[in-house]
Design a protein around this motif. Sequence first.
Motif, PDB file in Angstrom:
ATOM      1  N   GLN A 139     -20.717  12.341  -0.652  1.00 28.22           N
ATOM      2  CA  GLN A 139     -20.920  13.086  -1.901  1.00 28.22           C
ATOM      3  C   GLN A 139     -21.758  12.290  -2.917  1.00 28.22           C
ATOM      4  N   GLY A 140     -22.796  11.660  -2.428  1.00 27.79           N
ATOM      5  CA  GLY A 140     -23.742  10.963  -3.294  1.00 27.79           C
ATOM      6  C   GLY A 140     -23.378   9.531  -3.610  1.00 27.79           C
ATOM      7  N   LYS A 141     -22.134   9.118  -3.343  1.00 28.28           N
ATOM      8  CA  LYS A 141     -21.698   7.752  -3.619  1.00 28.28           C
ATOM      9  C   LYS A 141     -21.811   6.909  -2.343  1.00 28.28           C
ATOM     10  N   VAL A 142     -22.370   5.724  -2.480  1.00 26.88           N
ATOM     11  CA  VAL A 142     -22.582   4.857  -1.328  1.00 26.88           C
ATOM     12  C   VAL A 142     -21.385   3.928  -1.153  1.00 26.88           C
ATOM     13  N   CYS A 143     -20.890   3.874   0.067  1.00 26.92           N
ATOM     14  CA  CYS A 143     -19.724   3.038   0.383  1.00 26.92           C
ATOM     15  C   CYS A 143     -20.111   1.968   1.395  1.00 26.92           C
ATOM     16  N   ASP A 144     -19.635   0.760   1.163  1.00 26.83           N
ATOM     17  CA  ASP A 144     -19.808  -0.346   2.107  1.00 26.83           C
ATOM     18  C   ASP A 144     -18.544  -0.428   2.957  1.00 26.83           C
ATOM     19  N   VAL A 145     -18.665  -0.002   4.220  1.00 25.88           N
ATOM     20  CA  VAL A 145     -17.494   0.057   5.102  1.00 25.88           C
ATOM     21  C   VAL A 145     -17.576  -1.003   6.196  1.00 25.88           C
ATOM     22  N   SER A 146     -18.303  -2.078   5.923  1.00 22.35           N
ATOM     23  CA  SER A 146     -18.493  -3.145   6.917  1.00 22.35           C
ATOM     24  C   SER A 146     -17.165  -3.713   7.394  1.00 22.35           C
ATOM     25  N   ASP A 147     -16.268  -3.983   6.458  1.00 21.48           N
ATOM     26  CA  ASP A 147     -14.964  -4.556   6.826  1.00 21.48           C
ATOM     27  C   ASP A 147     -13.982  -3.485   7.294  1.00 21.48           C
ATOM     28  N   TRP A 148     -14.112  -2.292   6.735  1.00 21.09           N
ATOM     29  CA  TRP A 148     -13.199  -1.203   7.097  1.00 21.09           C
ATOM     30  C   TRP A 148     -13.326  -0.825   8.564  1.00 21.09           C
ATOM     31  N   MET A 149     -14.504  -1.065   9.131  1.00 15.11           N
ATOM     32  CA  MET A 149     -14.753  -0.702  10.523  1.00 15.11           C
ATOM     33  C   MET A 149     -13.699  -1.311  11.450  1.00 15.11           C
ATOM     34  N   LYS A 150     -13.189  -2.498  11.083  1.00 18.02           N
ATOM     35  CA  LYS A 150     -12.235  -3.193  11.946  1.00 18.02           C
ATOM     36  C   LYS A 150     -10.867  -2.513  11.967  1.00 18.02           C
ATOM     37  N   THR A 151     -10.517  -1.830  10.884  1.00 13.40           N
ATOM     38  CA  THR A 151      -9.185  -1.223  10.790  1.00 13.40           C
ATOM     39  C   THR A 151      -9.239   0.291  10.602  1.00 13.40           C
ATOM     40  N   HIS A 152     -10.415   0.881  10.716  1.00 13.51           N
ATOM     41  CA  HIS A 152     -10.562   2.328  10.551  1.00 13.51           C
ATOM     42  C   HIS A 152      -9.686   3.066  11.552  1.00 13.51           C
ATOM     43  N   PRO A 153      -8.780   3.956  11.092  1.00 20.38           N
ATOM     44  CA  PRO A 153      -7.870   4.661  12.008  1.00 20.38           C
ATOM     45  C   PRO A 153      -8.594   5.441  13.107  1.00 20.38           C
ATOM     46  N   GLY A 154      -9.808   5.900  12.816  1.00 20.66           N
ATOM     47  CA  GLY A 154     -10.574   6.637  13.817  1.00 20.66           C
ATOM     48  C   GLY A 154     -11.396   5.746  14.722  1.00 20.66           C
ATOM     49  N   GLY A 155     -11.241   4.419  14.588  1.00 17.45           N
ATOM     50  CA  GLY A 155     -11.998   3.492  15.417  1.00 17.45           C
ATOM     51  C   GLY A 155     -13.343   3.139  14.805  1.00 17.45           C
ATOM     52  N   ASP A 156     -14.053   2.255  15.473  1.00 14.08           N
ATOM     53  CA  ASP A 156     -15.330   1.779  14.945  1.00 14.08           C
ATOM     54  C   ASP A 156     -16.504   2.690  15.277  1.00 14.08           C
ATOM     55  N   LEU A 157     -16.405   3.482  16.357  1.00 10.04           N
ATOM     56  CA  LEU A 157     -17.546   4.275  16.811  1.00 10.04           C
ATOM     57  C   LEU A 157     -18.043   5.302  15.794  1.00 10.04           C
ATOM     58  N   PRO A 158     -17.155   6.071  15.132  1.00 10.93           N
ATOM     59  CA  PRO A 158     -17.669   7.033  14.155  1.00 10.93           C
ATOM     60  C   PRO A 158     -18.505   6.377  13.061  1.00 10.93           C
ATOM     61  N   LEU A 159     -18.077   5.214  12.584  1.00 13.78           N
ATOM     62  CA  LEU A 159     -18.812   4.515  11.533  1.00 13.78           C
ATOM     63  C   LEU A 159     -20.126   3.964  12.064  1.00 13.78           C
ATOM     64  N   LEU A 160     -20.104   3.423  13.272  1.00 10.26           N
ATOM     65  CA  LEU A 160     -21.330   2.887  13.859  1.00 10.26           C
ATOM     66  C   LEU A 160     -22.335   3.991  14.158  1.00 10.26           C
ATOM     67  N   ASN A 161     -21.850   5.122  14.676  1.00 11.71           N
ATOM     68  CA  ASN A 161     -22.752   6.207  15.059  1.00 11.71           C
ATOM     69  C   ASN A 161     -23.381   6.905  13.862  1.00 11.71           C
ATOM     70  N   LEU A 162     -22.710   6.875  12.702  1.00 13.11           N
ATOM     71  CA  LEU A 162     -23.228   7.553  11.509  1.00 13.11           C
ATOM     72  C   LEU A 162     -23.651   6.559  10.430  1.00 13.11           C
ATOM     73  N   ALA A 163     -23.780   5.292  10.792  1.00  9.05           N
ATOM     74  CA  ALA A 163     -24.119   4.255   9.808  1.00  9.05           C
ATOM     75  C   ALA A 163     -25.460   4.533   9.142  1.00  9.05           C
ATOM     76  N   PHE A 190     -14.151   1.305  -1.478  1.00  5.38           N
ATOM     77  CA  PHE A 190     -15.329   0.998  -0.669  1.00  5.38           C
ATOM     78  C   PHE A 190     -16.638   1.264  -1.411  1.00  5.38           C
ATOM     79  N   PHE A 191     -16.550   1.902  -2.570  1.00 11.62           N
ATOM     80  CA  PHE A 191     -17.743   2.212  -3.362  1.00 11.62           C
ATOM     81  C   PHE A 191     -18.405   0.905  -3.810  1.00 11.62           C
ATOM     82  N   ASN A 192     -19.694   0.759  -3.484  1.00 12.71           N
ATOM     83  CA  ASN A 192     -20.386  -0.499  -3.787  1.00 12.71           C
ATOM     84  C   ASN A 192     -21.237  -0.442  -5.053  1.00 12.71           C
ATOM     85  N   GLY A 193     -21.072   0.647  -5.827  1.00 17.03           N
ATOM     86  CA  GLY A 193     -21.781   0.746  -7.101  1.00 17.03           C
ATOM     87  C   GLY A 193     -23.088   1.507  -7.041  1.00 17.03           C
ATOM     88  N   TYR A 194     -23.534   1.855  -5.838  1.00 21.08           N
ATOM     89  CA  TYR A 194     -24.810   2.571  -5.692  1.00 21.08           C
ATOM     90  C   TYR A 194     -24.580   4.062  -5.461  1.00 21.08           C
TER      91      TYR A 194
END
Length: 448
Positions: free
Chosen positions: A28-52, A75-79
């Motif tokens: 929704q227009g807000k940029v999130c840095d999910v670099s660290d979240w990827m390790k504990t994301h309940p849906g696994g790392d693939l969804p984040l990697l595939n849509l990075a 996770f909002f990085n201010g951008y």
Amino acid sequence: MAEPKRLYVTSDELKTHNQPGDLWICIQGKVCDVSDWMKTHPGGDLPLLNLAGQDVTDAYIALHPPTAWQHLDKFFNGYYLKDYKVSNVSKDYRKLYSEFNKMGLFEKKGHGVLISMLFIAMLFTVCVYGVLSSESCLVHLVCGGLMGFVWIQSGWLGHDSGHYQIMIDRKVNRLAQILTGNCLAGISIGWWKRNHTAHHIAVNSLEYDPDLQHMPVFVVSSKFFDSITSKYYERKLKFDALTRFLVSYQHFTYYPVMCLARLNLFAQSFVLLLSNKPVPNRGEELLGLLVFWIWYPLLVSCLPNWGERIIFVLASFSVTAIQHVQFTLNHFSSSVYVGEPRGNDWFEKQTNGTLNIICSEFMDWFHGGLQFQIEHHLFPRLPRCHLRKISPFVKDLCKKHGLPYDSASFYKANEMTVATLRAAALQARDLTKPVPKNLVWEALNNPG
């Protein structure tokens, strides 16, 4: 007090942050840095990697409950995304999602879960009783078939519990997953969630969707002849001489292979759990599989001779083949593409790559929700008891935006699937010719 000045990045800049350790997404227009979240994301790392590096708003809406939104701020990085836009299709999709949410459809799960559990328990009890108390070979054969039906129905429950909570409590829901998947069916729910989430994110992408990557036994498109690289399996799918031979006859081997497809699921479960990939609750998953590999061989060993044991296993596998066929009908004959999935054309990709199965309401139990596969892919968190109800709304939205809403009877869908396999098989045989004209025709008539 003046509002702080906003900082912006463009879509091109966002795309550069698409690697592990430097992974950004836009919601929704807000940029999130999910670099660290990827390790504990309940849906696994693939969804984040595939849509990075992309706007993933629609995918996020589809796959996450409303409670997940409260965690985004950390996770909002201010951008903000400078060129953030929402298509008319996405606007209507989000509006439809909002309406379903207001109606409480995502929370109303009906009584289907309890009925299914009781049905599974009854079938399992009858099967075990028949093996232990009868000396009839026919009874043992029927019991093998009943075990197949147990696995099919437990598979539907495992599927549902992976998408949304079929139980009130999260821990009880997790217990239901392990019982229906690992303990009862011998399939790791952790493997299933990793595989299935990748499928939903990248439906019918030849490179990213594991549900289309069945070489060397099946290919659904001649594009596989180029030995494309699977982003899911992280290896090249080589179209060698053996693969070409097997694929050349795949329209004949399709149903026999489906009768043994469960062996692949057993193997894939152990491959993941014994790998170095991150798997939540790995010990719990392995313990569940151990339970299966104790009770099932023990039950089979109670049969009087090896002939009946083999018949029992083949019967259970063959009946379960119905479910494996159902998995393929929804996508094998639909549109495919090469390339990475995108998060901002969710509605278009799900409808283009999916086929519904036409059936009476009485047969909904048989298909486990897959008969409304388009609706399920658009709203994967929606309990299956509501899929028939929302079907007219989805169909109207597809018509409004000129998007396909493909459906066929179970028989016709089988015909279409076999025809797709046959077409690819004949093209594979044509590779022995210097200039495969049909491949040139496909290249000219199927851009992209």
